[in-house]
Motif scaffolding. Structure first.
Motif, mmCIF file in Angstrom:
data_model
loop_
_atom_site.group_PDB
_atom_site.id
_atom_site.type_symbol
_atom_site.label_atom_id
_atom_site.label_comp_id
_atom_site.label_asym_id
_atom_site.label_seq_id
_atom_site.Cartn_x
_atom_site.Cartn_y
_atom_site.Cartn_z
ATOM 1 N N ASN A 100 1.041 18.410 -44.588
ATOM 2 C CA ASN A 100 -0.120 19.286 -44.740
ATOM 3 C C ASN A 100 0.240 19.959 -46.110
ATOM 4 O O ASN A 100 -0.067 21.140 -46.402
ATOM 5 C CB ASN A 100 -0.164 20.221 -43.818
ATOM 6 C CG ASN A 100 -0.662 19.470 -42.357
ATOM 7 O OD1 ASN A 100 -1.341 18.635 -42.134
ATOM 8 N ND2 ASN A 100 -0.109 19.831 -41.424
ATOM 9 N N ARG A 141 -5.182 20.892 -40.619
ATOM 10 C CA ARG A 141 -4.250 19.991 -40.195
ATOM 11 C C ARG A 141 -4.438 18.616 -40.348
ATOM 12 O O ARG A 141 -5.178 17.915 -39.760
ATOM 13 C CB ARG A 141 -4.091 20.339 -38.609
ATOM 14 C CG ARG A 141 -3.519 21.665 -38.231
ATOM 15 C CD ARG A 141 -1.993 21.749 -38.448
ATOM 16 N NE ARG A 141 -1.601 20.606 -37.706
ATOM 17 C CZ ARG A 141 -1.066 20.733 -36.375
ATOM 18 N NH1 ARG A 141 -1.222 21.558 -35.791
ATOM 19 N NH2 ARG A 141 -0.347 19.451 -35.967
ATOM 20 N N LEU A 153 -2.947 15.835 -37.799
ATOM 21 C CA LEU A 153 -3.323 15.619 -36.433
ATOM 22 C C LEU A 153 -3.763 14.191 -36.176
ATOM 23 O O LEU A 153 -3.330 13.607 -35.120
ATOM 24 C CB LEU A 153 -4.429 16.423 -36.135
ATOM 25 C CG LEU A 153 -4.180 17.908 -35.810
ATOM 26 C CD1 LEU A 153 -5.390 18.911 -35.614
ATOM 27 C CD2 LEU A 153 -3.087 18.095 -35.005
ATOM 28 N N SER A 177 -5.370 24.966 -39.916
ATOM 29 C CA SER A 177 -4.150 25.274 -39.136
ATOM 30 C C SER A 177 -3.988 26.444 -38.607
ATOM 31 O O SER A 177 -3.027 26.861 -37.806
ATOM 32 C CB SER A 177 -3.157 25.025 -40.377
ATOM 33 O OG SER A 177 -3.740 25.976 -41.268
#
Length: 398
Positions: A300, A321, A324, A346
């Motif tokens: 990230n 994020r 993910l 996030s």
């Protein structure tokens, strides 16, 4: 002294039931009317179009409902040509996040939003399958696969606010790189489903929205799929991806429009600290102020490409994020002089790791190559209309 005729308003024919401005009193009235409207000279066509060309483009669709005259002006495409001539451009963001044929259009500040007419395809494979999108001029191009296995293209035209099927690419493809330069759209690489199975491509094409056709470009040096595209230094870059043997590619290529050739750039994505093999989605790339930025999906983290040394500099974490779903479902785009990132916040994920709630978070920032820490701004609005997983996102400048 006689009046100067150049200072007098243009003459027009007096219609029945209308007061004659040359007569005074009620004798000038052939028939009664409910109200007395003062005479206002009409604007000439050129001035009218210059005014409309500066009208917010996110509101253009309303001209279709004003009257036939303004609807005709919009559908003719003259306003978009005039906007290009006077250098008046406006960014719009097109997104599909709820599946099916639902597309939303946002203005640059995310203060204006409208749902586009439903894409008229009835093919269940196209509706439920993966699709790819790009913008060219005032056209939104959506590519997907139908039940027959053929790749098809649908286009949404801002002038008419309607969807049209075609034109198909010369080499129908998916998992390709794309980018926009001016009014043209560029695609390269990808996968073609042919009679002899899946073929990874090194072909490239250019879409011209004015004549609604594709033009073949020279072949790239490498066959590649799951690659990404961008425009930088007035060149079309195709970066990363996998070759025909599913081997990760760290090289890039740039297409020079002036000499119509491709240049291979070795190790453009090479990073010993964070191997490219960790990237599952195509590289998340964006160009702002002619500088290339990458959102690293495993960490990230934002990076900027240093052209002179062919290396990357870290600029800190991005507030979404991307890890993910290994880069899928996240938008990372250039929006004028800003970076745009849309994904699952996030901050929410940190406070509640078991949270399964829907809702996208939109952030922008003005990146600086020499900056040690970037300032991200959270954009409020329309979160309830977009779910957590973003299927398609592209930016139109017209």
């Amino acid at each position: 002294m006689a009046a100067d005729s150049s200072l007098m308003p243009p003459c027009r024919k007096i219609r029945k039931g209308e007061p004659n401005p040359n007569h005074s009193g009620s004798s000038g009235m052939e028939e009664p009317q409910d109200a007395d409207y003062p005479y206002v000279p009409q604007l000439c066509d050129d001035i009218e179009r210059l005014i409309l060309a500066r009208f917010p483009r996110s509101e253009y669709w309303k001209l279709n409902f004003l009257n036939k005259h303004f609807s005709h002006v919009l559908k003719s495409g003259e306003l978009f040509k005039l906007r290009r001539q006077i250098g008046f451009k406006e960014s719009s963001i097109f997104m599909s996040a709820s599946g099916g044929n639902c597309w939303w259009a946002f203005d640059r500040l995310f203060k204006c939003c409208r749902q586009l007419p439903e894409l008229p395809s009835r093919d269940v494979c196209f509706i439920g399958g993966d699709k790819e999108s790009l913008c060219a001029g005032s056209h939104l191009i959506v590519s997907g696969r139908e039940f027959t296995g053929c790749n098809v293209v649908w286009r949404f035209e801002l002038e008419t606010s309607k969807w049209f099927k075609g034109p198909s690419m010369i080499d129908p493809r998916c998992l390709f790189a794309s980018a926009t330069c001016g009014t043209f759209g560029f695609v390269a690489g990808g996968v073609e489903m042919g009679l002899h199975g899946v073929e990874v491509l090194n072909s490239a094409e250019k879409y011209n929205p004015e004549i609604k056709s594709w033009e073949r470009l020279p072949y790239m040096h490498k066959k590649r799929q799951l690659c990404s595209g961008c425009f930088m230094d007035d060149k079309f870059y195709v970066i990363g991806g996998k070759d025909e043997n599913h081997k990760e590619l760290t090289c890039g290529e740039s297409y020079n429009k002036d000499n119509n050739t491709w240049e291979l750039i070795q190790d453009m994505l090479k990073d010993d600290d964070n191997p490219v093999a960790k990237r599952q989605s195509p590289p998340l790339l964006a160009v702002v102020n002619n500088e290339l930025y990458c959102l690293e999906t495993s960490s990230n983290e934002l990076k900027v490409y240093l052209k002179k040394t062919n290396t990357w500099k870290k600029l800190g974490a991005v507030p979404v994020r991307a890890d993910l779903h290994k880069g899928w479902g996240v938008a990372f785009k250039s929006l004028g002089n800003e970076l745009l990132v849309i994904g699952y916040s996030s901050a929410i994920a940190s406070s509640n790791r078991n949270c399964n709630c829907n809702g996208m978070t939109i952030y922008t920032c003005r990146p600086e190559v020499k900056s040690e820490e970037l300032q991200w701004r959270c954009v409020e609005g329309y979160r309830d209309r977009l779910n957590f997983f973003l299927l398609n996102c592209c930016v139109m400048v017209a």
